[in-house]
Design a protein around this motif. Structure first.
Motif, mmCIF file in Angstrom:
data_model
loop_
_atom_site.group_PDB
_atom_site.id
_atom_site.type_symbol
_atom_site.label_atom_id
_atom_site.label_comp_id
_atom_site.label_asym_id
_atom_site.label_seq_id
_atom_site.Cartn_x
_atom_site.Cartn_y
_atom_site.Cartn_z
ATOM 1 N N ILE A 141 -0.028 -3.215 6.575
ATOM 2 C CA ILE A 141 -1.001 -2.041 7.226
ATOM 3 C C ILE A 141 0.106 -0.902 7.690
ATOM 4 O O ILE A 141 -0.062 -0.071 7.420
ATOM 5 C CB ILE A 141 -1.633 -2.801 8.225
ATOM 6 C CG1 ILE A 141 -2.643 -3.637 7.599
ATOM 7 C CG2 ILE A 141 -2.308 -1.674 9.144
ATOM 8 C CD1 ILE A 141 -3.451 -4.185 8.659
ATOM 9 N N ALA A 142 1.071 -1.768 8.415
ATOM 10 C CA ALA A 142 2.073 -0.557 8.813
ATOM 11 C C ALA A 142 2.726 0.202 7.912
ATOM 12 O O ALA A 142 2.733 1.473 8.036
ATOM 13 C CB ALA A 142 3.486 -1.497 9.721
ATOM 14 N N GLY A 143 3.335 -0.088 6.708
ATOM 15 C CA GLY A 143 3.570 0.513 5.701
ATOM 16 C C GLY A 143 2.898 1.536 5.010
ATOM 17 O O GLY A 143 3.156 2.448 4.742
ATOM 18 N N SER A 144 1.539 1.199 5.119
ATOM 19 C CA SER A 144 0.415 1.842 4.389
ATOM 20 C C SER A 144 0.428 3.156 5.271
ATOM 21 O O SER A 144 -0.268 4.309 4.633
ATOM 22 C CB SER A 144 -0.929 1.085 4.479
ATOM 23 O OG SER A 144 -1.542 0.906 5.489
ATOM 24 N N LEU A 145 0.649 3.174 6.499
ATOM 25 C CA LEU A 145 0.534 4.085 7.358
ATOM 26 C C LEU A 145 1.931 4.984 7.592
ATOM 27 O O LEU A 145 2.150 5.959 8.415
ATOM 28 C CB LEU A 145 0.124 3.733 8.887
ATOM 29 C CG LEU A 145 -1.195 3.163 8.757
ATOM 30 C CD1 LEU A 145 -1.568 2.802 10.167
ATOM 31 C CD2 LEU A 145 -2.419 3.926 8.311
ATOM 32 N N GLY A 146 2.735 4.541 6.843
ATOM 33 C CA GLY A 146 4.156 5.320 6.872
ATOM 34 C C GLY A 146 4.936 4.951 7.985
ATOM 35 O O GLY A 146 6.017 5.555 8.211
ATOM 36 N N ILE A 147 4.567 3.850 8.349
ATOM 37 C CA ILE A 147 5.619 3.355 9.932
ATOM 38 C C ILE A 147 6.423 2.174 9.103
ATOM 39 O O ILE A 147 6.113 1.438 8.169
ATOM 40 C CB ILE A 147 4.819 2.505 10.754
ATOM 41 C CG1 ILE A 147 3.628 3.511 11.170
ATOM 42 C CG2 ILE A 147 5.412 1.924 11.831
ATOM 43 C CD1 ILE A 147 2.760 2.845 12.287
ATOM 44 N N ASP A 148 7.758 2.446 9.345
ATOM 45 C CA ASP A 148 8.929 1.659 8.719
ATOM 46 C C ASP A 148 8.603 0.165 9.117
ATOM 47 O O ASP A 148 8.438 -0.349 10.001
ATOM 48 C CB ASP A 148 10.328 1.860 9.400
ATOM 49 C CG ASP A 148 11.289 0.997 8.949
ATOM 50 O OD1 ASP A 148 11.929 1.433 7.809
ATOM 51 O OD2 ASP A 148 11.765 0.279 9.429
ATOM 52 N N LYS A 149 8.501 -0.786 7.957
ATOM 53 C CA LYS A 149 8.216 -2.093 8.016
ATOM 54 C C LYS A 149 9.265 -2.780 8.852
ATOM 55 O O LYS A 149 8.971 -3.930 9.410
ATOM 56 C CB LYS A 149 8.173 -2.785 6.804
ATOM 57 C CG LYS A 149 6.902 -2.234 5.765
ATOM 58 C CD LYS A 149 6.765 -3.129 4.445
ATOM 59 C CE LYS A 149 5.521 -2.720 3.687
ATOM 60 N NZ LYS A 149 5.418 -3.470 2.615
ATOM 61 N N ASP A 150 10.521 -2.575 8.827
ATOM 62 C CA ASP A 150 11.811 -3.352 9.374
ATOM 63 C C ASP A 150 11.404 -3.112 10.940
ATOM 64 O O ASP A 150 11.733 -3.948 11.811
ATOM 65 C CB ASP A 150 12.966 -2.734 8.971
ATOM 66 C CG ASP A 150 13.508 -3.309 7.513
ATOM 67 O OD1 ASP A 150 12.880 -4.123 7.322
ATOM 68 O OD2 ASP A 150 14.220 -2.377 7.127
ATOM 69 N N GLU A 151 11.168 -1.671 11.271
ATOM 70 C CA GLU A 151 10.968 -1.683 12.594
ATOM 71 C C GLU A 151 9.545 -2.450 13.339
ATOM 72 O O GLU A 151 9.458 -3.064 14.349
ATOM 73 C CB GLU A 151 10.595 -0.066 13.152
ATOM 74 C CG GLU A 151 10.328 0.195 14.698
ATOM 75 C CD GLU A 151 10.189 1.763 14.731
ATOM 76 O OE1 GLU A 151 10.189 1.871 15.954
ATOM 77 O OE2 GLU A 151 10.051 2.474 13.821
ATOM 78 N N ALA A 152 8.399 -2.285 12.276
ATOM 79 C CA ALA A 152 7.321 -3.149 12.708
ATOM 80 C C ALA A 152 7.359 -4.377 12.689
ATOM 81 O O ALA A 152 7.192 -5.323 13.749
ATOM 82 C CB ALA A 152 6.309 -2.956 11.607
ATOM 83 N N LYS A 153 8.474 -4.957 11.965
ATOM 84 C CA LYS A 153 8.796 -6.635 11.957
ATOM 85 C C LYS A 153 9.584 -6.783 13.413
ATOM 86 O O LYS A 153 9.317 -7.922 13.900
ATOM 87 C CB LYS A 153 9.505 -7.001 10.890
ATOM 88 C CG LYS A 153 9.771 -8.444 10.516
ATOM 89 C CD LYS A 153 10.660 -8.830 9.267
ATOM 90 C CE LYS A 153 10.622 -10.479 9.261
ATOM 91 N NZ LYS A 153 11.319 -10.495 8.082
ATOM 92 N N GLN A 154 10.409 -5.960 13.687
ATOM 93 C CA GLN A 154 11.338 -6.365 14.993
ATOM 94 C C GLN A 154 10.409 -6.134 16.104
ATOM 95 O O GLN A 154 10.551 -7.076 17.060
ATOM 96 C CB GLN A 154 12.088 -4.899 15.088
ATOM 97 C CG GLN A 154 13.121 -5.157 16.300
ATOM 98 C CD GLN A 154 14.033 -3.938 16.509
ATOM 99 O OE1 GLN A 154 14.340 -3.235 15.460
ATOM 100 N NE2 GLN A 154 14.352 -3.710 17.701
#
Length: 232
Positions: A141-154
């Motif tokens: 979901i984060a990636g679909s909104l253009g939010i970096d997945k690595d940051e979201a995972k952190q």
């Protein structure tokens, strides 16, 4: 004008309320002057984040409702949803702890994408039947909104934004909020529940008229002083 909205991802009335609120706002000439802030609320923080339940299992275990009663209630909510343009798929919805989803919401705020995140989480939960407590689902979901997945995972693998989520919940408690959705309009008025479009429009207009528009002078300027002097 600021609107604060307390909501939980697994609350169908929050999704209905969001749609009705947005339809009302879209009709108003001052819509571009309205700032919306999404706030976190957990309807059932005791749920195990590693487990999911179907809607019917949850109603039976949490509320003690037999399936027939649950079916009737869900049918009523589906009808309300249809009126707001939502085709709820309760048979697919997975009930779980939503704390991680709220952490992701606060990350989205950092990029001014909280509204888009709220919508994406509602769709994932109520339409697509995805587990909104699952790490990979949230990263997608984060990636679909253009939010970096690595940051979201952190964020999701740590306590980051946990204090923000808890602060929203504490603020709700301090404001006497026990159910969602709950809207606070410019710190002046409150609207609770998934109200009709017309009520939202009226409440927004009243709030705007009383707190944003210039004051209307009901007298003349006599017997007063300004930077140019005094007038009798």
């Amino acid at each position: 004008m600021k609107i604060e909205i307390w909501s939980d991802v697994m609350c169908p009335f929050c999704y209905i309320g969001k749609n009705n609120f947005e339809q009302a706002l879209e009709k108003l000439p001052f819509k571009d002057q309205v700032e919306v802030e999404w706030k976190s609320f957990q309807l059932d923080p005791a749920l195990d984040p590693k487990e999911t339940k179907t809607t019917f299992e949850y109603f039976r275990e949490k509320k003690g409702f037999p399936e027939a009663q649950a079916q009737q209630m869900i049918g009523q909510v589906k009808q309300m949803g249809a009126g707001a343009g939502i085709d709820f798929k309760f048979e697919k919805a997975l009930i779980t702890n939503t704390f991680s989803a709220h952490q992701l919401l606060h990350l989205a705020k950092k990029y001014n994408k909280a509204n888009e995140m709220e919508e994406a989480l509602f769709i994932a939960h109520f339409i697509d039947g995805k587990n909104v407590g699952d790490l990979e689902t949230l990263l997608s979901i984060a990636g679909s909104l253009g939010i970096d997945k690595d940051e979201a995972k952190q964020v999701l693998m740590s306590e980051e934004f946990s204090s923000d989520v808890n602060q929203d919940i504490l603020e709700a408690k301090n404001n006497g909020i026990t159910g969602v959705p709950f809207f606070i309009l410019n710190g002046k008025y409150a609207v609770s529940g998934a109200q009709p479009v017309e009520l939202f429009a009226s409440a927004l207009q009243q709030t705007y008229d009383e707190t944003v528009t210039p004051l209307k002078n009901l007298s003349d300027n006599r017997a007063s002083c300004d930077t140019d002097g005094c007038e009798i």
